[in-house]
Design an enzyme around this catalytic site. Structure first.
Site, PDB file in Angstrom:
ATOM      1  N   TYR A 317       7.850   5.655  -7.371  1.00  9.12           N
ATOM      2  CA  TYR A 317       7.692   4.217  -7.550  1.00  9.12           C
ATOM      3  C   TYR A 317       8.879   3.650  -8.330  1.00  9.12           C
ATOM      4  CZ  TYR A 317       6.306   4.827 -12.477  1.00  9.12           C
ATOM      5  OH  TYR A 317       6.294   5.121 -13.829  1.00  9.12           O
ATOM      6  N   CYS A 318       9.098   2.360  -8.147  1.00 11.76           N
ATOM      7  CA  CYS A 318      10.058   1.600  -8.948  1.00 11.76           C
ATOM      8  C   CYS A 318       9.424   0.226  -9.153  1.00 11.76           C
ATOM      9  CB  CYS A 318      11.422   1.522  -8.254  1.00 11.76           C
ATOM     10  SG  CYS A 318      11.373   0.683  -6.646  1.00 11.76           S
ATOM     11  N   GLN A 319      10.213  -0.803  -9.377  1.00 13.59           N
ATOM     12  CA  GLN A 319       9.630  -2.118  -9.615  1.00 13.59           C
ATOM     13  C   GLN A 319       9.089  -2.742  -8.335  1.00 13.59           C
ATOM     14  OE1 GLN A 319       9.710  -2.690 -12.889  1.00 13.59           O
ATOM     15  NE2 GLN A 319       8.278  -4.392 -12.655  1.00 13.59           N
ATOM     16  N   LEU A 345       5.588  -1.207  -8.622  1.00 14.63           N
ATOM     17  CA  LEU A 345       4.702  -1.574  -9.730  1.00 14.63           C
ATOM     18  C   LEU A 345       4.090  -2.956  -9.536  1.00 14.63           C
ATOM     19  CD1 LEU A 345       6.562  -0.209 -12.876  1.00 14.63           C
ATOM     20  CD2 LEU A 345       4.509   0.697 -11.777  1.00 14.63           C
TER      21      LEU A 345
END
Length: 356
Positions: A317-319, A345
């Site tokens: 995951y990242c932003q 996220l």
């Protein structure tokens, strides 16, 4: 006892190896494993699951789940096929004499046979055939390692012919810049022959990141994340590349390999043992990283891949999901079990708001 290598004429009588093209057969030889088991009145404690097993020599009594039994003698016609029959592995076995067993990893052999049967070399009369990819004669490209552990291992069988028809061969000279940092992503590359060097300019200084050789790939990050090139790749020697257009890469490789899951499913898998992988910069991770997450920034992921475990699932995951999509693809094409948190996220925040 250290078994000697199996003569190729012995392997050539086994099914389905007997039907393979010469280059595919040579690749299958690499997969072969051989074990000698001594005569014993007790059961043979052999791990049958996920293996394709043949009896080369000796006498072996097999018991099957349906209550039937069979005594086989190595070297006879019946032992030219795997010991499991109709999808059933033996539930018991006893070595009447010393036995010589040959086995293959079931998935690896199945992948190799599938490619061999589906992929035909380009016809000489076909327009543009000289540019088309013939995997059977490529050195270091579609070998056992690439087929069973690389991006092609999880490629749907229906995509194989289409993929290879889309590759085009490109001759390159030493010093030629293939992709340049900051340029838009256009092609996915596989090195068929030669060596290349990967560099990145940081704060005005050029840093060498890696050296690539036959069988290595590059150019996927910009195509997966739909962003610009983050490094420059230049040829260190003369060579041959296989080039796949960006649109074909997305259709035939990116989408089949990216396993997208939503926030609820990701949380369920983490509770069952999967591991969060935060691919943002450390400062971002410290601000709002998920509990228990491992932090490996995307620009460091290639170097970290050998240290990651193959027996667990990682959920990247990242932003927003952009960087993590590149990370999940990189991991999947190296044979790791990786999924992508769809929407990053932001999707977690949205789910929490809906739940509230």
């Amino acid at each position: 006892m250290n078994p000697q290598p199996v003569p190729q004429e012995t392997l050539a009588r086994l099914q389905p190896l007997a039907g393979l093209a010469p280059e595919s057969f040579r690749q299958a030889v690499v997969l072969a494993r051989r074990e000698i088991w001594q005569r014993s009145p007790h059961g043979l404690d052999f791990p049958w699951a996920q293996r394709v097993v043949y009896l080369l020599k000796g006498e072996l009594k097999l018991d099957y789940p349906d209550g039937s039994m069979k005594v086989l003698v190595g070297g006879c016609d019946e032992t030219a096929i795997p010991l499991a029959r109709a999808g059933m592995n033996p539930v018991g076995a006893r070595a009447i004499t010393d036995v010589d067993l040959l086995w293959f990893d079931e998935k690896a052999l199945d992948i190799l046979v599938t490619w061999d049967q589906l992929v035909q070399p380009p016809a000489e009369t076909e327009i543009g055939a000289s540019d088309a990819a013939d995997w059977r004669v490529m050195s270091g490209i579609f070998d056992v390692r690439a087929l069973t552990l690389g991006a092609f291992a999880n490629l749907p069988a229906a995509h194989i012919e289409s993929l290879l028809a889309c590759f085009r061969r490109q001759s390159v000279k030493a010093g030629a810049i293939i992709v340049r940092q900051g340029d838009p992503g256009d092609y996915y590359y596989v090195i068929e022959r030669g060596r290349a060097v990967v560099t990145r300019e940081v704060a005005g200084a050029c840093r060498e990141l890696a050296e690539l050789g036959a069988g290595d790939v590059f150019g996927e990050e910009a195509l997966v994340a739909e962003t610009t090139r983050n490094a420059t790749v230049a040829m260190k020697t003369d060579g041959e590349l296989l080039r796949l257009d960006g649109a074909d890469f997305i259709r035939l490789l990116r989408e089949p390999l990216l396993q997208r899951i939503d926030a609820a499913e990701a949380a369920r898998r983490v509770a069952a043992g999967a591991v969060w992988l935060d691919v943002r910069f450390p400062a971002e991770y410290r601000q709002d990283g998920l509990p228990g997450a491992v932090n490996i920034p995307l620009n460091e992921l290639r170097d970290a891949l050998p240290s990651l475990r193959r027996d667990i699932e990682y959920i990247a995951y990242c932003q927003s999901g952009r960087r993590s999509s590149a990370a999940a693809f990189l991991m999947s094409q190296r044979g790791l079990h990786a999924s992508l948190l769809e929407g990053g996220l932001k999707s977690m925040v949205t789910m929490e708001k809906i739940a509230a």
